[in-house]
Design a protein around this motif. Structure first.
Motif, PDB file in Angstrom:
ATOM      1  N   ASN A   1      37.213   8.866   8.595  1.00 25.04           N
ATOM      2  CA  ASN A   1      38.070   7.675   8.600  1.00 25.04           C
ATOM      3  C   ASN A   1      37.319   6.437   9.086  1.00 25.04           C
ATOM      4  OD1 ASN A   1      40.234   9.168   7.671  1.00 25.04           O
ATOM      5  ND2 ASN A   1      41.051   9.569   9.721  1.00 25.04           N
ATOM      6  N   THR A   2      36.432   6.617  10.055  1.00 26.11           N
ATOM      7  CA  THR A   2      35.667   5.477  10.563  1.00 26.11           C
ATOM      8  C   THR A   2      34.704   4.958   9.506  1.00 26.11           C
ATOM      9  OG1 THR A   2      35.794   6.314  12.831  1.00 26.11           O
ATOM     10  CG2 THR A   2      34.098   4.684  12.367  1.00 26.11           C
ATOM     11  N   ILE A   3      34.011   5.857   8.823  1.00 24.61           N
ATOM     12  CA  ILE A   3      33.090   5.435   7.760  1.00 24.61           C
ATOM     13  C   ILE A   3      33.861   4.762   6.626  1.00 24.61           C
ATOM     14  CG2 ILE A   3      31.567   6.301   5.937  1.00 24.61           C
ATOM     15  CD1 ILE A   3      30.469   8.304   7.910  1.00 24.61           C
ATOM     16  N   ARG A   4      35.012   5.311   6.272  1.00 23.15           N
ATOM     17  CA  ARG A   4      35.814   4.702   5.205  1.00 23.15           C
ATOM     18  C   ARG A   4      36.283   3.300   5.600  1.00 23.15           C
ATOM     19  NH1 ARG A   4      38.590   7.083   0.965  1.00 23.15           N
ATOM     20  NH2 ARG A   4      38.361   9.153   1.895  1.00 23.15           N
ATOM     21  N   ARG A   5      36.688   3.139   6.868  1.00 22.25           N
ATOM     22  CA  ARG A   5      37.150   1.828   7.339  1.00 22.25           C
ATOM     23  C   ARG A   5      35.991   0.818   7.372  1.00 22.25           C
ATOM     24  NH1 ARG A   5      38.377   3.063  12.256  1.00 22.25           N
ATOM     25  NH2 ARG A   5      36.538   2.108  13.201  1.00 22.25           N
ATOM     26  N   GLU A   6      34.844   1.254   7.839  1.00 22.76           N
ATOM     27  CA  GLU A   6      33.709   0.351   7.993  1.00 22.76           C
ATOM     28  C   GLU A   6      33.054  -0.003   6.656  1.00 22.76           C
ATOM     29  OE1 GLU A   6      32.231  -1.046  10.858  1.00 22.76           O
ATOM     30  OE2 GLU A   6      34.074  -0.435  11.877  1.00 22.76           O
ATOM     31  N   LEU A   7      33.018   0.961   5.734  1.00 23.23           N
ATOM     32  CA  LEU A   7      32.226   0.784   4.518  1.00 23.23           C
ATOM     33  C   LEU A   7      33.048   0.773   3.236  1.00 23.23           C
ATOM     34  CD1 LEU A   7      29.281   3.186   5.434  1.00 23.23           C
ATOM     35  CD2 LEU A   7      29.405   0.718   5.763  1.00 23.23           C
ATOM     36  N   GLY A   8      34.339   1.118   3.343  1.00 20.97           N
ATOM     37  CA  GLY A   8      35.167   1.114   2.145  1.00 20.97           C
ATOM     38  C   GLY A   8      34.939   2.300   1.239  1.00 20.97           C
ATOM     39  N   ARG A   9      34.330   3.355   1.747  1.00 22.88           N
ATOM     40  CA  ARG A   9      34.064   4.558   0.945  1.00 22.88           C
ATOM     41  C   ARG A   9      33.897   5.757   1.871  1.00 22.88           C
ATOM     42  NH1 ARG A   9      29.223   2.399  -2.197  1.00 22.88           N
ATOM     43  NH2 ARG A   9      30.551   0.566  -2.025  1.00 22.88           N
ATOM     44  N   PRO A  10      34.164   6.961   1.374  1.00 24.79           N
ATOM     45  CA  PRO A  10      34.033   8.159   2.211  1.00 24.79           C
ATOM     46  C   PRO A  10      32.575   8.608   2.284  1.00 24.79           C
ATOM     47  CG  PRO A  10      34.753   8.783   0.028  1.00 24.79           C
ATOM     48  CD  PRO A  10      34.703   7.284   0.041  1.00 24.79           C
ATOM     49  N   PRO A  11      32.245   9.486   3.229  1.00 26.00           N
ATOM     50  CA  PRO A  11      30.869   9.976   3.336  1.00 26.00           C
ATOM     51  C   PRO A  11      30.344  10.617   2.055  1.00 26.00           C
ATOM     52  CG  PRO A  11      32.113  10.565   5.292  1.00 26.00           C
ATOM     53  CD  PRO A  11      33.103   9.987   4.314  1.00 26.00           C
ATOM     54  N   SER A  12      31.224  11.292   1.297  1.00 22.31           N
ATOM     55  CA  SER A  12      30.773  11.969   0.075  1.00 22.31           C
ATOM     56  C   SER A  12      30.172  11.003  -0.932  1.00 22.31           C
ATOM     57  CB  SER A  12      31.943  12.718  -0.568  1.00 22.31           C
ATOM     58  OG  SER A  12      33.011  11.827  -0.860  1.00 22.31           O
ATOM     59  N   ALA A  13      30.661   9.754  -0.951  1.00 22.35           N
ATOM     60  CA  ALA A  13      30.138   8.766  -1.898  1.00 22.35           C
ATOM     61  C   ALA A  13      28.699   8.383  -1.589  1.00 22.35           C
ATOM     62  CB  ALA A  13      31.016   7.521  -1.894  1.00 22.35           C
ATOM     63  N   LEU A  14      28.263   8.609  -0.368  1.00 23.58           N
ATOM     64  CA  LEU A  14      26.920   8.211   0.038  1.00 23.58           C
ATOM     65  C   LEU A  14      25.866   9.218  -0.411  1.00 23.58           C
ATOM     66  CD1 LEU A  14      27.877   7.096   3.646  1.00 23.58           C
ATOM     67  CD2 LEU A  14      27.690   5.679   1.599  1.00 23.58           C
ATOM     68  N   ARG A  15      26.308  10.386  -0.903  1.00 25.44           N
ATOM     69  CA  ARG A  15      25.359  11.379  -1.399  1.00 25.44           C
ATOM     70  C   ARG A  15      25.028  11.158  -2.869  1.00 25.44           C
ATOM     71  NH1 ARG A  15      28.951  14.969   1.508  1.00 25.44           N
ATOM     72  NH2 ARG A  15      28.054  15.535   3.526  1.00 25.44           N
ATOM     73  N   VAL A  16      25.819  10.339  -3.547  1.00 23.29           N
ATOM     74  CA  VAL A  16      25.594  10.054  -4.965  1.00 23.29           C
ATOM     75  C   VAL A  16      24.437   9.074  -5.102  1.00 23.29           C
ATOM     76  CG1 VAL A  16      26.642   9.134  -7.066  1.00 23.29           C
ATOM     77  CG2 VAL A  16      28.038  10.419  -5.423  1.00 23.29           C
ATOM     78  N   ALA A  17      23.587   9.284  -6.097  1.00 22.99           N
ATOM     79  CA  ALA A  17      22.436   8.400  -6.292  1.00 22.99           C
ATOM     80  C   ALA A  17      22.897   6.959  -6.529  1.00 22.99           C
ATOM     81  CB  ALA A  17      21.615   8.884  -7.483  1.00 22.99           C
ATOM     82  N   PRO A  18      22.255   5.990  -5.868  1.00 21.41           N
ATOM     83  CA  PRO A  18      22.649   4.581  -6.041  1.00 21.41           C
ATOM     84  C   PRO A  18      22.438   4.098  -7.475  1.00 21.41           C
ATOM     85  CG  PRO A  18      21.228   4.871  -4.112  1.00 21.41           C
ATOM     86  CD  PRO A  18      21.174   6.145  -4.883  1.00 21.41           C
ATOM     87  N   THR A  19      23.323   3.207  -7.930  1.00 23.51           N
ATOM     88  CA  THR A  19      23.200   2.613  -9.256  1.00 23.51           C
ATOM     89  C   THR A  19      23.157   1.091  -9.116  1.00 23.51           C
ATOM     90  OG1 THR A  19      25.603   2.427  -9.584  1.00 23.51           O
ATOM     91  CG2 THR A  19      24.539   4.508 -10.252  1.00 23.51           C
ATOM     92  N   LEU A  20      22.710   0.431 -10.180  1.00 21.83           N
ATOM     93  CA  LEU A  20      22.659  -1.027 -10.158  1.00 21.83           C
ATOM     94  C   LEU A  20      24.065  -1.607 -10.026  1.00 21.83           C
ATOM     95  CD1 LEU A  20      20.862  -3.524 -10.361  1.00 21.83           C
ATOM     96  CD2 LEU A  20      21.169  -3.455 -12.853  1.00 21.83           C
ATOM     97  N   LEU A  21      25.041  -0.973 -10.672  1.00 18.66           N
ATOM     98  CA  LEU A  21      26.424  -1.450 -10.577  1.00 18.66           C
ATOM     99  C   LEU A  21      26.911  -1.406  -9.133  1.00 18.66           C
ATOM    100  CD1 LEU A  21      29.010  -2.364 -12.010  1.00 18.66           C
ATOM    101  CD2 LEU A  21      29.603   0.053 -12.324  1.00 18.66           C
ATOM    102  N   GLU A  22      26.571  -0.331  -8.395  1.00 18.31           N
ATOM    103  CA  GLU A  22      26.976  -0.234  -6.997  1.00 18.31           C
ATOM    104  C   GLU A  22      26.334  -1.343  -6.173  1.00 18.31           C
ATOM    105  OE1 GLU A  22      26.481   2.649  -3.067  1.00 18.31           O
ATOM    106  OE2 GLU A  22      25.515   3.196  -4.962  1.00 18.31           O
ATOM    107  N   ILE A  23      25.042  -1.586  -6.381  1.00 23.07           N
ATOM    108  CA  ILE A  23      24.335  -2.619  -5.613  1.00 23.07           C
ATOM    109  C   ILE A  23      24.953  -3.985  -5.887  1.00 23.07           C
ATOM    110  CG2 ILE A  23      22.122  -3.754  -5.217  1.00 23.07           C
ATOM    111  CD1 ILE A  23      22.386  -0.805  -4.242  1.00 23.07           C
TER     112      ILE A  23
END
Length: 283
Positions: A252-274
């Motif tokens: 919940n803290t990561i979701r509040r701070e970053l707008g996404r859950p921890p699981s999303a951080l394991r996905v490879a970054p894309t240009l659209l995300e950046i």
């Protein structure tokens, strides 16, 4: 003192550079005198270090961005841990002047979303899911976002800061790093640095711009990001190690701070995300 430094240049388009820098010191003692050639914006992502110049001692941790000016002489020490890892953005003199870096203080605040954006850019370049040719403008925009507070402050009258207050906040930040996984109370922290809780809380906010609780949450979230990026998959253990109540509290803290859950951080970054993260930062 022997210092092992490994710098991986991930982007160099002639105007801006982006590097992943890892440092390991043989001891916590102060190094010899060093200097940089170009202006560098250093965003610590793991560990911490202190920079010592004639004018100030500054603690670098993942909540701050350090500015290293061309030719400025400094020494480095590691008061908490002997290793650190940073994202480093290099700017040439004309670009640095255009962005107002010459008016910036020695360090600036770094939000959790700014920190996340820098991490995702570096990780995407390192994993090959992002193309360096497409990212020059994004890294330049990131540098402009980092330096925005300096440009705003240039229009206001500087506020004098007592050296004793700066030293007190520095000591408190070191204790928080050393005891990050503990549920340290404000009175306990105040005793550790030799002052009253009220005075510490007031001085800490005046120096850092955030409360002690906000600062500790920021440190814990960034520590979680680093371990998740390194492959940590036991979120319960991670939560308990970093002082969160449980798995749900961490998530919940990561979701509040970053707008996404921890699981999303394991996905490879894309240009659209950046580009999406950049848009949020510029809003």
């Amino acid at each position: 003192m022997t210092v092992g430094l490994r710098q991986t240049v991930l982007l160099d388009d002639g105007a801006v550079t982006l590097s992943d820098v890892r440092c390991h010191a043989a001891s916590r003692r102060v190094t010899g005198v060093e200097a940089t050639r170009d202006l560098e914006l250093v965003l610590p992502r793991a560990g911490s270090f202190a920079r010592h110049t004639r004018s100030a001692d500054i603690l670098a941790d993942p909540t701050r961005v350090l500015i290293f000016r061309p030719g400025e002489r400094y020494r480095i020490s590691h008061p908490v841990e002997r290793s650190d890892r940073s994202v480093v953005i290099g700017l040439g003199p004309e670009l640095a002047a255009e962005l107002g870096a010459d008016r910036a203080a020695g360090d600036l605040p770094s939000s959790t979303r700014l920190d996340l954006t820098a991490r995702r850019v570096v990780d995407g370049l390192a994993r090959g899911t992002l193309d360096p040719l497409e990212l020059g403008g994004d890294v330049l925009a990131l540098a402009a976002i980092i330096l925005a507070p300096a440009r705003a402050d240039a229009a206001t009258r500087p506020v004098a800061v007592r050296p004793g207050h700066r030293r007190l906040a520095l000591r408190a930040r070191i204790v928080l790093l050393e005891r990050l996984g503990e549920r340290l109370t404000l009175p306990e922290l105040a005793r550790a640095v030799g002052t009253s809780p009220f005075h510490l809380a007031r001085v800490f906010r005046s120096i850092t711009g955030e409360s002690i609780h906000e600062h500790r949450v920021g440190l814990r979230v960034r520590a979680a990001l680093e371990r998740i990026a390194a492959g940590e998959d036991d979120l319960t253990r991670l939560a308990l190690d970093l002082g969160f109540g449980d798995h749900a509290h961490l998530t919940n803290t990561i979701r509040r701070e970053l707008g996404r859950p921890p699981s999303a951080l394991r996905v490879a970054p894309t240009l659209l995300e950046i580009r999406s993260l950049r848009t949020i930062l510029q809003a």
